[in-house]
Write an enzyme that holds these catalytic residues in place. Structure first.
Site, PDB file in Angstrom:
ATOM      1  N   GLY A   1       0.831  -1.216   0.000  1.00  0.00           N
ATOM      2  CA  GLY A   1       0.000   0.000   0.000  1.00  0.00           C
ATOM      3  C   GLY A   1       0.858   1.255   0.000  1.00  0.00           C
ATOM      4  O   GLY A   1       1.809   1.355   0.760  1.00  0.00           O
TER       5      GLY A   1
ATOM      6  N   ARG B   1       1.081  -4.955  -5.156  1.00  0.00           N
ATOM      7  CA  ARG B   1       1.158  -6.183  -4.356  1.00  0.00           C
ATOM      8  C   ARG B   1       1.337  -7.287  -5.394  1.00  0.00           C
ATOM      9  O   ARG B   1       0.508  -7.416  -6.295  1.00  0.00           O
ATOM     10  CB  ARG B   1      -0.126  -6.414  -3.565  1.00  0.00           C
ATOM     11  N   SER B   2       2.400  -8.061  -5.256  1.00  0.00           N
ATOM     12  CA  SER B   2       2.714  -9.022  -6.313  1.00  0.00           C
ATOM     13  C   SER B   2       2.428 -10.457  -5.899  1.00  0.00           C
ATOM     14  O   SER B   2       2.999 -10.964  -4.944  1.00  0.00           O
ATOM     15  CB  SER B   2       4.193  -8.887  -6.698  1.00  0.00           C
TER      16      SER B   2
ATOM     17  N   ASP C   1       4.558  -4.632   6.360  1.00  0.00           N
ATOM     18  CA  ASP C   1       4.804  -5.971   6.865  1.00  0.00           C
ATOM     19  C   ASP C   1       4.941  -7.033   5.755  1.00  0.00           C
ATOM     20  O   ASP C   1       5.914  -7.797   5.724  1.00  0.00           O
ATOM     21  CB  ASP C   1       3.562  -6.291   7.711  1.00  0.00           C
TER      22      ASP C   1
ATOM     23  N   THR D   1       3.774   2.460   5.967  1.00  0.00           N
ATOM     24  CA  THR D   1       2.389   1.985   5.874  1.00  0.00           C
ATOM     25  C   THR D   1       1.521   2.813   6.800  1.00  0.00           C
ATOM     26  O   THR D   1       1.918   3.075   7.950  1.00  0.00           O
ATOM     27  CB  THR D   1       2.240   0.497   6.245  1.00  0.00           C
TER      28      THR D   1
ATOM     29  N   ASP E   1      -0.870   1.855   8.323  1.00  0.00           N
ATOM     30  CA  ASP E   1      -1.356   1.014   9.426  1.00  0.00           C
ATOM     31  C   ASP E   1      -0.479   1.129  10.675  1.00  0.00           C
ATOM     32  O   ASP E   1      -0.927   0.817  11.776  1.00  0.00           O
ATOM     33  CB  ASP E   1      -1.405  -0.457   8.989  1.00  0.00           C
TER      34      ASP E   1
ATOM     35  N   ASP F   1       1.988  -0.709  11.773  1.00  0.00           N
ATOM     36  CA  ASP F   1       1.853  -2.015  12.438  1.00  0.00           C
ATOM     37  C   ASP F   1       3.069  -2.921  12.214  1.00  0.00           C
ATOM     38  O   ASP F   1       2.931  -4.127  12.089  1.00  0.00           O
ATOM     39  CB  ASP F   1       0.594  -2.728  11.928  1.00  0.00           C
TER      40      ASP F   1
ATOM     41  N   MET G   1      -9.322   2.484   8.332  1.00  0.00           N
ATOM     42  CA  MET G   1      -8.444   1.392   7.860  1.00  0.00           C
ATOM     43  C   MET G   1      -7.493   0.931   8.962  1.00  0.00           C
ATOM     44  O   MET G   1      -7.598   1.341  10.114  1.00  0.00           O
ATOM     45  CB  MET G   1      -7.654   1.864   6.644  1.00  0.00           C
TER      46      MET G   1
ATOM     47  N   ARG H   1      -5.964  -2.458   8.432  1.00  0.00           N
ATOM     48  CA  ARG H   1      -5.908  -3.917   8.243  1.00  0.00           C
ATOM     49  C   ARG H   1      -6.235  -4.615   9.559  1.00  0.00           C
ATOM     50  O   ARG H   1      -7.294  -4.363  10.110  1.00  0.00           O
ATOM     51  CB  ARG H   1      -4.542  -4.328   7.697  1.00  0.00           C
TER      52      ARG H   1
ATOM     53  N   GLY I   1     -11.912  12.906  20.249  1.00  0.00           N
ATOM     54  CA  GLY I   1     -12.878  12.881  21.350  1.00  0.00           C
ATOM     55  C   GLY I   1     -14.052  11.946  21.099  1.00  0.00           C
ATOM     56  O   GLY I   1     -15.180  12.238  21.505  1.00  0.00           O
TER      57      GLY I   1
ATOM     58  N   ARG J   1     -25.752   6.937  11.610  1.00  0.00           N
ATOM     59  CA  ARG J   1     -25.292   6.873  10.216  1.00  0.00           C
ATOM     60  C   ARG J   1     -23.884   6.282  10.200  1.00  0.00           C
ATOM     61  O   ARG J   1     -23.127   6.472  11.150  1.00  0.00           O
ATOM     62  CB  ARG J   1     -25.241   8.262   9.576  1.00  0.00           C
TER      63      ARG J   1
HETATM   64  O1  F6P Z   1      -1.975  -1.528   4.342  1.00  0.00           O
HETATM   65  C1  F6P Z   1      -2.564  -0.331   3.954  1.00  0.00           C
HETATM   66  C2  F6P Z   1      -4.028  -0.522   3.682  1.00  0.00           C
HETATM   67  O2  F6P Z   1      -4.558   0.720   3.282  1.00  0.00           O
HETATM   68  C3  F6P Z   1      -4.833  -1.127   4.819  1.00  0.00           C
HETATM   69  O3  F6P Z   1      -5.163  -0.203   5.811  1.00  0.00           O
HETATM   70  C4  F6P Z   1      -6.022  -1.669   4.078  1.00  0.00           C
HETATM   71  O4  F6P Z   1      -6.630  -2.729   4.775  1.00  0.00           O
HETATM   72  C5  F6P Z   1      -5.423  -2.146   2.784  1.00  0.00           C
HETATM   73  O5  F6P Z   1      -4.199  -1.424   2.617  1.00  0.00           O
HETATM   74  C6  F6P Z   1      -6.281  -1.924   1.584  1.00  0.00           C
HETATM   75  O6  F6P Z   1      -5.661  -2.534   0.515  1.00  0.00           O
HETATM   76  P1  F6P Z   1      -6.057  -2.272  -0.994  1.00  0.00           P
HETATM   77  O7  F6P Z   1      -5.607  -0.875  -1.325  1.00  0.00           O
HETATM   78  O8  F6P Z   1      -5.316  -3.310  -1.746  1.00  0.00           O
HETATM   79  O9  F6P Z   1      -7.539  -2.386  -1.074  1.00  0.00           O
END
Ligand code: F6P
Length: 319
Positions: free
Chosen positions: A10, A71-72, A102, A125, A127, A129, A169, A171, A185, A243
């Protein structure tokens, strides 16, 4: 010495400042910089080009990555990894910087165990993470995109006596969600790492509604897969018209914040200095306790990232 930079997985804000620093620094040190376009897919297909100053002029402020990412699936197969390695050799590239998350580092760990590589990873990233580092490029920019959205959603929620559930987001990680909930908040935050005490929290919110609360903000991390459940809980158990807003990929865009630009410079300088002084490194630059360090790729991919405890504790105090 020929060295290359690429992005994988990503995209994240901060990748462009890192690419710019890489090219400028390489020219300053008399090295030959290459750009690998389109991530691991481009590495397989030899989308590798010599960098020029003009490639990186005026990119500092831009989100995403000018060299693209991917992503390959093919990279999971040995024959394509072998092809990727051959491409690097054909260009005489002896050092490689990979900006990624990761999954990308797992791929690089595999790659480096099979071929004689000299690469340094830079965590990138939204995330945030990756085990071993407190910071990944793109996190701050994504948090600010979410903050902007939440501030606006709160305006309409409070004006219209409604609850809003915002899915963010991350992941499998709740880092984006918890920091966003704390800094905007929010009354509710649901992340994979912490049990969602719906009964306890529902009772408290219902009492507050009785005493005049007329709106609420709930942040739900996508990794929980509980958006619908939390929506029904807010609507039916808490009793607030609700909503749902799924923020989606806008969280990946936007101009890198000052923090992401500065972090990109620092990560890249540490990566370059190491690459230029070693011929078989396979390490990742990490940020720990205010300092940049290099750790083994095996260490990075062998453990799961843990959100700082003080943030996890904050979930029970939100209101
Ligand atoms: O890892 C970054 C991220 O944006 C995550 O937060 C999300 O789950 C994922 O990539 C989305 O992936 P894609 O862009 O392939 O839909």
């Amino acid at each position: 010495m020929a060295i290359a930079i690429m992005c994988s997985g990503g995209d994240a804000a901060g990748m462009n400042p890192a690419i710019k620093k890489f090219v400028d620094y390489a020219f300053k040190s008399g090295e030959v910089p290459y750009l690998v376009f389109n991530g691991l897919e481009g590495l397989i297909d030899d989308e590798i080009r010599l960098a020029q100053h003009k490639d990186v002029a005026g990119i500092l402020h831009r989100g995403g990555t000018i060299i693209q990412s991917s992503r390959s699936k093919r990279f999971f197969e040995y024959e394509y990894r072998e092809k990727a390695f051959q491409n690097l050799q054909d260009h005489n590239i002896t050092g490689l910087i990979v900006l990624g998350g990761d999954g990308s580092f797992r791929a690089m760990e595999r790659f480096s165990s099979e071929f004689k590589l000299n690469f340094v990873g830079i965590p990138a990233t939204i995330d945030n993470d990756i085990h071993g580092t407190e910071y990944c490029l793109g996190f701050d920019t994504a948090l600010n995109v979410i903050r902007d959205a939440l501030d606006k959603i709160r305006d309409t929620a409070s004006s219209f006596n409604r609850a809003f559930l915002v899915e963010v987001m991350g992941r499998d990680c709740g880092h984006l969600a918890i920091v966003s909930a704390m800094t905007s908040g929010a009354e509710v935050c649901v992340i994979p790492e912490v049990e969602f005490k719906s009964e306890e929290l529902g009772k408290r919110l219902k009492d507050e509604v009785q005493y005049g609360r007329n709106y609420a903000l709930a942040i739900v991390a996508e990794g929980t897969k509980r958006t619908q459940e939390v929506y029904e809980w807010l609507q039916e158990s808490v009793g607030l018209e609700t909503r749902v807003s799924i923020l989606g990929h806008i969280q990946r865009g936007g101009n890198p914040t000052v923090r992401d630009r500065l972090m990109a410079f620092d990560f890249t300088i540490v990566a370059m200095d190491h690459l230029l002084s070693s011929d078989n490194s396979n390490k990742v630059v990490v940020f720990q306790k205010g300092e940049f360090r290099l750790i083994e790729i095996q260490e990075v991919v062998s453990s799961k990232y843990e959100i700082p405890k003080r943030y996890l504790d904050a979930i029970n105090l939100l209101d």
